[in-house]
Every structure is written in C-alpha cells, then in structure tokens.
Design an enzyme around this catalytic site. Structure first.
Site, PDB file in Angstrom:
ATOM      1  N   LEU A  70     -17.771  13.368  -2.678  1.00 41.50           N
ATOM      2  CA  LEU A  70     -17.151  14.568  -3.263  1.00 41.50           C
ATOM      3  C   LEU A  70     -15.811  14.256  -3.927  1.00 41.50           C
ATOM      4  O   LEU A  70     -14.972  15.148  -4.055  1.00 41.50           O
ATOM      5  CB  LEU A  70     -16.941  15.665  -2.200  1.00 41.50           C
ATOM      6  CG  LEU A  70     -18.190  16.163  -1.476  1.00 41.50           C
ATOM      7  CD1 LEU A  70     -17.801  17.223  -0.430  1.00 41.50           C
ATOM      8  CD2 LEU A  70     -19.194  16.760  -2.461  1.00 41.50           C
ATOM      9  N   ASN A 106     -12.493   0.585  -5.917  1.00 39.83           N
ATOM     10  CA  ASN A 106     -13.551   1.585  -5.735  1.00 39.83           C
ATOM     11  C   ASN A 106     -14.819   1.207  -6.499  1.00 39.83           C
ATOM     12  O   ASN A 106     -15.906   1.127  -5.920  1.00 39.83           O
ATOM     13  CB  ASN A 106     -13.031   2.955  -6.204  1.00 39.83           C
ATOM     14  CG  ASN A 106     -14.007   4.069  -5.871  1.00 39.83           C
ATOM     15  OD1 ASN A 106     -14.531   4.128  -4.757  1.00 39.83           O
ATOM     16  ND2 ASN A 106     -14.281   4.929  -6.831  1.00 39.83           N
ATOM     17  N   SER A 164     -21.707   1.603 -19.788  1.00 39.65           N
ATOM     18  CA  SER A 164     -21.138   2.476 -20.819  1.00 39.65           C
ATOM     19  C   SER A 164     -21.042   1.753 -22.144  1.00 39.65           C
ATOM     20  O   SER A 164     -20.824   0.531 -22.195  1.00 39.65           O
ATOM     21  CB  SER A 164     -19.734   2.898 -20.364  1.00 39.65           C
ATOM     22  OG  SER A 164     -19.032   3.500 -21.429  1.00 39.65           O
ATOM     23  N   TYR A 210     -10.849   1.107 -16.311  1.00 43.00           N
ATOM     24  CA  TYR A 210     -12.153   1.753 -16.147  1.00 43.00           C
ATOM     25  C   TYR A 210     -13.223   0.998 -16.943  1.00 43.00           C
ATOM     26  O   TYR A 210     -14.273   0.617 -16.411  1.00 43.00           O
ATOM     27  CB  TYR A 210     -12.105   3.229 -16.596  1.00 43.00           C
ATOM     28  CG  TYR A 210     -13.467   3.750 -16.939  1.00 43.00           C
ATOM     29  CD1 TYR A 210     -14.375   4.062 -15.942  1.00 43.00           C
ATOM     30  CD2 TYR A 210     -13.882   3.875 -18.280  1.00 43.00           C
ATOM     31  CE1 TYR A 210     -15.659   4.492 -16.256  1.00 43.00           C
ATOM     32  CE2 TYR A 210     -15.152   4.295 -18.611  1.00 43.00           C
ATOM     33  CZ  TYR A 210     -16.034   4.604 -17.587  1.00 43.00           C
ATOM     34  OH  TYR A 210     -17.301   5.003 -17.906  1.00 43.00           O
ATOM     35  N   LYS A 217     -16.796  -1.575 -15.861  1.00 38.50           N
ATOM     36  CA  LYS A 217     -18.185  -1.561 -16.355  1.00 38.50           C
ATOM     37  C   LYS A 217     -18.581  -2.964 -16.825  1.00 38.50           C
ATOM     38  O   LYS A 217     -19.682  -3.450 -16.536  1.00 38.50           O
ATOM     39  CB  LYS A 217     -18.348  -0.539 -17.473  1.00 38.50           C
ATOM     40  CG  LYS A 217     -18.153   0.901 -17.026  1.00 38.50           C
ATOM     41  CD  LYS A 217     -19.154   1.295 -15.954  1.00 38.50           C
ATOM     42  CE  LYS A 217     -18.951   2.690 -15.408  1.00 38.50           C
ATOM     43  NZ  LYS A 217     -19.746   2.977 -14.219  1.00 38.50           N
ATOM     44  N   GLY A 239      -6.431   4.357 -27.768  1.00 38.23           N
ATOM     45  CA  GLY A 239      -7.620   3.751 -27.172  1.00 38.23           C
ATOM     46  C   GLY A 239      -8.933   4.232 -27.761  1.00 38.23           C
ATOM     47  O   GLY A 239      -9.987   3.695 -27.432  1.00 38.23           O
TER      48      GLY A 239
HETATM   49  C1  UD1 Z   1     -14.616   8.612 -23.038  1.00 39.00           C
HETATM   50  C2  UD1 Z   1     -13.997   7.314 -22.631  1.00 39.00           C
HETATM   51  C3  UD1 Z   1     -15.077   6.327 -22.351  1.00 39.00           C
HETATM   52  C4  UD1 Z   1     -15.940   6.850 -21.221  1.00 39.00           C
HETATM   53  C5  UD1 Z   1     -16.459   8.235 -21.575  1.00 39.00           C
HETATM   54  C6  UD1 Z   1     -17.063   8.827 -20.316  1.00 39.00           C
HETATM   55  C7  UD1 Z   1     -11.808   7.225 -23.726  1.00 39.00           C
HETATM   56  C8  UD1 Z   1     -10.989   6.554 -24.777  1.00 39.00           C
HETATM   57  N1  UD1 Z   1     -13.093   6.837 -23.659  1.00 39.00           N
HETATM   58  O1  UD1 Z   1     -15.410   8.393 -24.227  1.00 39.00           O
HETATM   59  O2  UD1 Z   1     -14.527   5.093 -21.962  1.00 39.00           O
HETATM   60  O3  UD1 Z   1     -17.024   5.985 -20.993  1.00 39.00           O
HETATM   61  O4  UD1 Z   1     -15.406   9.097 -21.994  1.00 39.00           O
HETATM   62  O5  UD1 Z   1     -17.401  10.130 -20.492  1.00 39.00           O
HETATM   63  O6  UD1 Z   1     -11.332   8.063 -23.020  1.00 39.00           O
HETATM   64  N2  UD1 Z   1     -11.668  14.479 -28.527  1.00 39.00           N
HETATM   65  C9  UD1 Z   1     -10.842  15.393 -29.151  1.00 39.00           C
HETATM   66  N3  UD1 Z   1     -10.175  16.303 -28.363  1.00 39.00           N
HETATM   67  C10 UD1 Z   1     -10.299  16.328 -27.000  1.00 39.00           C
HETATM   68  C11 UD1 Z   1     -11.151  15.389 -26.372  1.00 39.00           C
HETATM   69  C12 UD1 Z   1     -11.817  14.477 -27.168  1.00 39.00           C
HETATM   70  O7  UD1 Z   1     -10.704  15.384 -30.370  1.00 39.00           O
HETATM   71  O8  UD1 Z   1      -9.649  17.170 -26.355  1.00 39.00           O
HETATM   72  C13 UD1 Z   1     -12.396  13.518 -29.356  1.00 39.00           C
HETATM   73  C14 UD1 Z   1     -12.076  12.066 -29.032  1.00 39.00           C
HETATM   74  O9  UD1 Z   1     -10.954  11.637 -29.751  1.00 39.00           O
HETATM   75  C15 UD1 Z   1     -13.369  11.371 -29.436  1.00 39.00           C
HETATM   76  C16 UD1 Z   1     -14.457  12.425 -29.149  1.00 39.00           C
HETATM   77  O10 UD1 Z   1     -13.779  13.677 -29.109  1.00 39.00           O
HETATM   78  O11 UD1 Z   1     -13.374  11.105 -30.803  1.00 39.00           O
HETATM   79  C17 UD1 Z   1     -15.166  12.188 -27.833  1.00 39.00           C
HETATM   80  O12 UD1 Z   1     -14.196  12.064 -26.808  1.00 39.00           O
HETATM   81  P1  UD1 Z   1     -14.586  12.003 -25.265  1.00 39.00           P
HETATM   82  O13 UD1 Z   1     -15.512  13.113 -24.937  1.00 39.00           O
HETATM   83  O14 UD1 Z   1     -13.316  11.890 -24.485  1.00 39.00           O
HETATM   84  O15 UD1 Z   1     -15.447  10.680 -25.148  1.00 39.00           O
HETATM   85  P2  UD1 Z   1     -15.045   9.156 -25.539  1.00 39.00           P
HETATM   86  O16 UD1 Z   1     -13.613   9.019 -25.813  1.00 39.00           O
HETATM   87  O17 UD1 Z   1     -15.987   8.719 -26.601  1.00 39.00           O
END
Ligand code: UD1
Length: 347
Positions: free
Chosen positions: A34, A101, A126, A151, A155, A299
């Site tokens: 949890l 972990n 991932s 993180y 992986k 990132g």
């Molecule tokens: C993220 C992680 C990735 C992980 C995955 C797990 C990062 C950099 N990468 O992937 O390592 O395996 O989640 O779920 O955190 N976005 C916005 N506004 C927001 C949130 C996201 O514009 O508030 C954009 C991001 O910039 C990105 C896209 O939406 O372009 C997807 O983002 P997100 O859902 O966080 O996934 P990843 O970053 O691809």
C-alpha cells in the site's frame, strides 16, 4: 489452476493485470504494501472479476518478510513483478531508497526463483531506458541510454540483473518496456490513484477538469514537433494488462526462443500533449480542461513512440484501444472517484 503472484497488484497496472488474470481462470495472489495505493482497490477488482484475490500486505524489499511470504507460496507458476517506486523527481531526492526498494525486492524474488526455475517471471520495465532515441519508432534493439534519474536507472539495472540471473540459474523471464500507460477499466471500478499532485499528464488533466487542481501546465511549446509540444505513445492500461497475460503464457508454454526476452508495449502511434488535450475534450462530454504553456520540464525527451512489430509478430499482441477511448475511461474513473479523489489541499 495456475497460480500467479502479482507484486504491486493493487497499483495502477497491477490491478488491471490481476483482473485480466482472474478472467482467464488464473489463481491470483497479490503482494502489495500500500505504499502508493489503497486497500479499496481490492473491492474494485472483486466487482469486475466476481472474485476476490488473496492479498498479502508485505514489503518485498524486507528480506525476512519477503522470504516468509514466498515460503508460504511455494507453488507459484508465475510472478508478474510490478511493485516499485516510480516517481522520477522523488528518485532524484532519495536515490538510495529507490535503489534499495526497487532492486532489493527484485533480487529477493530472483533469489527465490533459483530454487523454482520453472516459475515464469515478468518484469515491468519502461521506455525510459531508451532516453531520446535517435531513430523513431523505437525498436527493442535501440541503444539503452544513460538514465536521466535513479528511477530510470533501476529499470535499466533491473533488466541487467535479470539477464545475469537468467544466464546463471537457468530462469525464464520477459521484460516489458511500457510506453505511457493511461486510461482506466471501462467499468470505472479501478483506475489510476496518484497520491498527491499527479506528475503524469492524464491524471493531472482529469483532476484539473474535475476542479481538484489548477490549470494544466503544458511543459514546452518549442519542441521540434508538429505543434511544438512533446510526443509520447499513450497506451490504454487494459491493452497493457492483456499483454502481460500473453507474455506469461508464452513462458508457461515453453515457447520463448530466448531465456530472457524484451518487448516494447505501446500503440506505435505518437500523440502530442495538445492532441491528448483535444482527445480529452472530445471524450469527456461537457467537461473541459484549462491549460497554459509553461517552460519545458527537466529530463523530458522530445518524442518517443514504439515500434510494436516485435510484440505483434512474436507475442501476437497489439494494442486495440484508441486514445479517445482511454481518455473517456480515465474521465469516467475520475467522475466515479468524485469526492473520494485524492486531494491533499495542494492545487
Ligand atoms: C514519466 C517519466 C517516466 C516514467 C513514466 C511513468 C519523467 C521525465 N518521465 O514519463 O520515466 O516511466 O512517467 O509513468 O517524468 N506533461 C505536461 N504537463 C503535466 C504533465 C506532463 O505537459 O502536468 C507532458 C510531459 O512534458 C510529457 C507528457 O506530458 O511530454 C507526458 O508526461 P508524463 O505523463 O509525465 O509521462 P513521461 O514524462 O513520458
């Protein structure tokens, strides 16, 4: 009846996988401490599947508890290992906790498998292992890039540990590299339950549209993409869950051609952040999400989508659900959560 351990089985992908396993007649044991979910998820699984899987509240990184737990389940046919910490930012703040972990639990499970080498092992990996790939769509043989975060590193290292353990101890394993899992079960009985402010795009959109958060910040509008926002391959969590069963059955049937195989799980189609917002607006009826542009997030890669041909040819699996369907299911889940939605007061 084959018995499968689902670690992290009360989490987002784990709970959907438990449902698919139960639907196919597997006996399911869930190990979940949890740490990033709630016990009510078990009720949701039961509502969909018509049966309640066994759940043990155990921290698999705790050596003595993990060993005791596994000793009580000596008859497993397979393990699907989801349990892990997954917040990228938090992993930068607490790297040791992440390595301990995520890799500690993996090592304990693999150690148990040495004596149970007939038991199939599926690992949650991932697309983050590819970083910004030079060639799109991304094939499984694309180079693994230095990880951007602890993180992501767990992986990469996790896959390496499995490769070595498989070679040394005659195990059988598959790593599944997920692109961006989204959506929820169409029944709205289970879905994503991010605690605190969602870091991922889709839960932020649904919570914002529900009035629980402020406007969505779209991170970056100057990427070299068709509309300036970053591109990802968003895959419906039910499609993703079903791929785990196919992978498990491949191992159980002895069909794997290599003792350790790796597959991308994505749709093969990239969508920009603005296209995801448009899909939400189409799928969510009257609801709409307010958004504004913000600077790029550190990132983030520019674009990533999967070459899915290996999963299609070898596993015979393809994602079937559309982005609009995923957004509609995510929204139905958010509405079902209603006032129960996690709200820590931060907007
Ligand atoms: C993220 C992680 C990735 C992980 C995955 C797990 C990062 C950099 N990468 O992937 O390592 O395996 O989640 O779920 O955190 N976005 C916005 N506004 C927001 C949130 C996201 O514009 O508030 C954009 C991001 O910039 C990105 C896209 O939406 O372009 C997807 O983002 P997100 O859902 O966080 O996934 P990843 O970053 O691809």
């Amino acid at each position: 009846m084959k018995k499968v351990l689902v670690t992290g089985g009360l989490g987002f992908i784990g709970s959907h996988t438990a449902v698919e396993l139960l639907a196919r007649g597997y006996r399911v044991v869930i190990a979940d401490n949890l740490s990033n979910t709630r016990p009510e998820v078990l009720d949701g699984i039961e509502r969909i599947a018509g049966q309640r899987p066994e759940w043990v509240n155990v921290d698999l990184a705790d050596q003595s508890r993990c060993r005791t737990f596994l000793a009580a389940h000596d008859d497993l046919d397979g393990i699907i290992h989801f349990a892990a910490s997954k917040a990228v930012g938090e992993s930068v703040e607490k790297p040791i906790a992440y390595y301990a972990n995520n890799l500690g639990s993996l090592c304990l499970l693999l150690d148990w498998l040495r004596e149970h080498s007939e038991c199939a092992f599926i690992f949650s990996s991932s697309c983050t292992v590819y970083g910004q790939a030079e060639t799109l769509p991304i094939r499984e043989d694309a180079p693994v890039k230095p990880a951007e975060s602890p993180y992501g590193n767990t992986k990469q290292i996790g896959e390496e540990i499995i490769r070595d353990a498989v070679r040394a101890h005659g195990l059988r394993a598959i790593a599944l590299r997920y692109f961006n899992p989204i959506g929820a079960h169409p029944s709205a009985a289970i879905g994503e339950l991010p605690l605190g402010v969602p870091q991922n795009l889709v839960p932020f959109i649904t919570q914002s549209a529900a009035g629980l958060r402020g406007p969505l910040k779209v991170f970056g509008n100057d990427y070299p993409t068709r509309d300036g926002t970053a591109i990802r391959d968003y895959i419906h969590v039910v499609d993703l869950a079903q791929a785990h069963i196919v992978a498990m059955e491949r191992l159980l049937a002895g069909e794997a051609t290599e003792p350790f195989e790796v597959f991308n799980l994505g749709t093969g189609k990239g969508s920009t952040v603005l296209e995801v917002i448009q899909a939400f607006d189409r799928a969510a009826g009257d609801a709409t999400v307010e958004w504004q542009f913000a600077p790029r997030r550190a990132g983030d890669v520019i674009e990533a989508w999967a070459d899915t041909s290996r999963a299609a040819e070898v596993l015979g699996w393809r994602a079937e659900r559309s982005l609009d369907e995923a957004m509609a299911d995510a929204w139905r889940w958010q509405v079902a959560l209603g006032a129960a939605a996690p709200d820590d007061g931060t907007r």
